[in-house]
Design an enzyme around this catalytic site. Structure first.
Site, PDB file in Angstrom:
ATOM      1  N   GLU A 121       0.838  -1.204   0.000  1.00 40.27           N
ATOM      2  CA  GLU A 121       0.000   0.000   0.000  1.00 40.27           C
ATOM      3  C   GLU A 121       0.872   1.252   0.000  1.00 40.27           C
ATOM      4  O   GLU A 121       0.559   2.239  -0.681  1.00 40.27           O
ATOM      5  CB  GLU A 121      -0.929  -0.015   1.210  1.00 40.27           C
ATOM      6  CG  GLU A 121      -2.009  -1.083   1.131  1.00 40.27           C
ATOM      7  CD  GLU A 121      -2.932  -1.082   2.341  1.00 40.27           C
ATOM      8  OE1 GLU A 121      -4.140  -0.863   2.167  1.00 40.27           O
ATOM      9  OE2 GLU A 121      -2.416  -1.289   3.464  1.00 40.27           O
ATOM     10  N   GLU A 141      -4.049  -9.193   3.433  1.00 42.29           N
ATOM     11  CA  GLU A 141      -4.881  -8.826   4.571  1.00 42.29           C
ATOM     12  C   GLU A 141      -6.074  -9.747   4.801  1.00 42.29           C
ATOM     13  O   GLU A 141      -6.480  -9.991   5.944  1.00 42.29           O
ATOM     14  CB  GLU A 141      -5.362  -7.374   4.420  1.00 42.29           C
ATOM     15  CG  GLU A 141      -4.346  -6.327   4.843  1.00 42.29           C
ATOM     16  CD  GLU A 141      -3.312  -6.034   3.774  1.00 42.29           C
ATOM     17  OE1 GLU A 141      -2.552  -5.063   3.942  1.00 42.29           O
ATOM     18  OE2 GLU A 141      -3.252  -6.765   2.762  1.00 42.29           O
TER      19      GLU A 141
END
Length: 264
Positions: A121, A141
């Site tokens: 990210e 995730e």
């Protein structure tokens, strides 16, 4: 800032002319983003916006990984103390990824090692990415019960929706070669050339008119999802057309010399 400065969080900062080099230096934790490291990165990126000297930023990491994401050990210890977990956009401090995207000068991620979870990210938040061949990149995730808040929003804007959703849903990694084919990686180089290549790219950007580059970044980012007629009428960032640097740039081109940018 002429010498390297090290923060206790593991962030090393070095000014190289008009390029600021930020190095994540927690190799024993695979450069995991602790709360302190996130806060120091936010401070540095906010400082870049106003220092008047920096025209490009290179973000890299020491050790075998660029960044393994958020510090899960720190999160677990907080859970064990009974501290409530705050989602990324519900915290008193600024969200790191958001700050990186809003930095007015170009930000280049130099990925010499794995960029996964929050590390991926962070790389997505940067404008350009120079990566080593064969490194893993991805958002695991879903496999650990986290949300990939930033990645869920940004990844479908960077690559086709179906591919983005497959990465999010499965949590599987891809190699940097695959990421390059999708346009997520600008330059693919051998590992030892990642930082030199990123710095060369940054220095090339920094040699251009700083007001023009800032204007282009802000217009491109804010105009991306606007209708064409609205995007063309955006008036954001410094206006290079009315600047002293416009006169200087034209004069330098006609006189066949290097321009002397004033940033005004």
């Amino acid at each position: 800032m002429s010498d390297a400065q090290r923060y206790g969080s593991g962030l090393v900062v070095e000014q190289r002319g008009h390029v600021r080099l930020l190095t994540l230096d927690r190799p024993e934790r695979r450069n995991a983003l602790s709360t302190a490291l996130q806060a120091d990165l936010v401070e540095e990126f906010l400082a870049v916006a106003t220092d008047g000297r920096t025209r490009a930023v290179v973000l890299t990491g020491n050790g075998p990984a660029f960044c393994a994401g958020f510090d899960l050990k720190e999160i677990r210890e907080a859970d064990e103390r009974g501290e409530p977990f705050r989602p990324p956009m519900n915290r008193p401090g600024r969200n790191l990824f958001e700050v990186v995207t809003e930095t007015p000068v170009p930000v280049i991620a130099a990925l010499a090692g794995a960029a996964v979870a929050g590390g991926f990210e962070l790389a997505l938040a940067c404008d350009l990415r120079v990566a080593a061949s064969g490194i893993p990149m991805g958002l695991p995730e879903a496999r650990i019960g986290m949300g990939a808040n930033f990645g869920s929003v940004v990844l479908p804007k960077r690559i086709p929706m179906g591919i983005a959703l497959e990465l999010l849903f499965t949590g599987e990694n891809v190699t940097s070669e695959v990421a390059e084919r999708w346009g997520l990686v600008n330059r693919l180089v051998p590992r030892e050339q990642v930082l030199p290549a990123a710095l060369e790219l940054a220095e090339g950007i920094a040699a251009n008119a700083p007001l023009s580059v800032r204007r282009m970044k802000e217009t491109a980012v804010k105009g991306l999802e606007l209708p064409l007629w609205q995007a063309l009428r955006l008036d954001v960032g410094p206006n290079p057309y009315l600047s002293e640097d416009r006169r200087e740039g034209i004069a330098a081109r006609l006189e066949k010399r290097a321009p002397r940018w004033s940033g005004r």
